[in-house]
Design a protein around this motif. Structure first.
Motif, PDB file in Angstrom:
ATOM      1  N   GLY A 256       0.818  -1.201   0.000  1.00 21.87           N
ATOM      2  CA  GLY A 256       0.000   0.000   0.000  1.00 21.87           C
ATOM      3  C   GLY A 256       0.850   1.248   0.000  1.00 21.87           C
ATOM      4  N   ASP A 257       0.192   2.385   0.154  1.00 19.98           N
ATOM      5  CA  ASP A 257       0.811   3.701   0.021  1.00 19.98           C
ATOM      6  C   ASP A 257       0.907   4.381   1.382  1.00 19.98           C
TER       7      ASP A 257
ATOM      8  N   ASP B 278      -5.577   5.953   5.258  1.00 17.71           N
ATOM      9  CA  ASP B 278      -6.271   4.676   5.417  1.00 17.71           C
ATOM     10  C   ASP B 278      -5.323   3.493   5.290  1.00 17.71           C
ATOM     11  N   ASP B 279      -4.357   3.587   4.387  1.00  8.54           N
ATOM     12  CA  ASP B 279      -3.390   2.501   4.238  1.00  8.54           C
ATOM     13  C   ASP B 279      -2.534   2.368   5.492  1.00  8.54           C
ATOM     14  N   CYS B 280      -2.094   3.504   6.040  1.00  9.34           N
ATOM     15  CA  CYS B 280      -1.268   3.456   7.254  1.00  9.34           C
ATOM     16  C   CYS B 280      -2.032   2.825   8.413  1.00  9.34           C
TER      17      CYS B 280
ATOM     18  N   GLN C 292      -0.982   7.600   2.397  1.00 12.70           N
ATOM     19  CA  GLN C 292      -2.431   7.581   2.527  1.00 12.70           C
ATOM     20  C   GLN C 292      -2.827   7.145   3.933  1.00 12.70           C
TER      21      GLN C 292
ATOM     22  N   ARG D  24      -4.401   0.699   8.123  1.00 19.21           N
ATOM     23  CA  ARG D  24      -4.538  -0.726   7.801  1.00 19.21           C
ATOM     24  C   ARG D  24      -3.267  -1.502   8.110  1.00 19.21           C
ATOM     25  N   PHE D  25      -2.107  -0.941   7.806  1.00 17.68           N
ATOM     26  CA  PHE D  25      -0.857  -1.643   8.094  1.00 17.68           C
ATOM     27  C   PHE D  25      -0.754  -1.974   9.581  1.00 17.68           C
TER      28      PHE D  25
END
Length: 274
Positions: free
Chosen positions: A74-75, A80-82, A78, A84-85
């Protein structure tokens, strides 16, 4: 420095996230070396990268040596990606102890190339990503009594490097770590910065002609090149309980380059040391 063969389980039971954990091809970049060393010391590692295949190569490297890791693509710019990680890491491993903000880019060079979009891209990837990853990591670390955040900056954040956006972004990563140190120290969060310099990575090797590598060696007090493993060992120490009383530090891993003055550098070069 060759890849380590022996480890001491200094991070057994701990869980880490490393951003920019992939390396193009078979080489060992800084993110891959950090992930491998943390896993070798017993940490379970979330390998974050925009390119899933690069991170998969790192995962295979870790599993071949008996470690445990998974890929989260992911990015990091962003939100939302962070989030999620971090959520995926905690869901899989039950906790989070170590965050290494390693991902980075190095353009543009000059003012005439630094339109707002290029400037913003460098700051977002190098700096904003570290802020976002820290934002979601700190609460999870605090649940377990604390953790270690390590920003991978550069000596370009200490001395001028000739790149209008890269240096300021890397200097700001160290400032971010200092603020985290003060804001969250009482929650057991330690935040430090590692600043590599004159380190031979696959990217540097592809960009530097042989004569420039000789000049880099000659200008440093030690007269040698560093590599990704040198950086990884510094990160391993700062991530471990051995460094429990160390926070807010900006640690150059550069063979002493940032400590040498212009006249001393000139003398070393003129001496013809290889």
């Amino acid at each position: 420095m060759p890849q380590p063969e022996n480890y001491n389980a200094t991070l057994a039971g701990k869980v880490a996230i490393v951003t920019g954990a992939g390396t193009e091809g078979d080489g060992i970049g800084i993110g891959r070396a950090i992930a491998v060393v943390l896993a070798g010391e017993g940490a379970r590692v979330c390998l974050v990268d925009l390119n899933a295949e690069r991170a998969e190569d790192t995962r295979k490297h870790i599993e071949a040596m008996g470690g445990e890791a998974f890929v989260a693509a992911g990015d990091v710019t962003q939100r939302d990606d962070c989030a999620r990680f971090v959520a995926e890491t905690v869901s899989r491993y039950g906790r989070l102890d170590i965050l290494v903000n390693n991902v980075g880019v190095a353009t543009p060079v000059a003012l005439d190339a630094a339109d707002e979009a290029a400037w913003t891209r460098v700051l977002n990837i190098n700096l904003t990503s570290a802020m976002l990853m820290s934002r979601y990591s700190v609460p999870e670390m605090s649940k377990n009594g604390g953790g270690s955040i390590i920003n991978i900056s550069s000596i370009a954040g200490i001395r001028a490097h000739g790149s209008i956006a890269y240096g300021p972004s890397k200097a700001a990563m160290a400032a971010l770590a200092r603020e985290l140190t003060v804001l969250y120290g009482r929650q057991g969060i330690r935040a430090n910065t590692v600043a590599p310099g004159h380190v031979l990575t696959p990217l540097a090797q592809s960009l530097l002609p042989a004569e420039m590598r000789v000049k880099r060696r000659n200008v440093g007090p030690l007269g040698i090149e560093g590599d990704a493993w040198d950086v990884a060992h510094a990160v391993r120490y700062l991530a471990s309980d051995e460094a429990r009383f160390i926070t807010g530090v900006h640690l150059p891993v550069d063979g002493g380059v940032t400590e040498i003055g212009p006249m001393a550098a000139h003398a070393l070069i003129e001496s013809g040391q290889e």
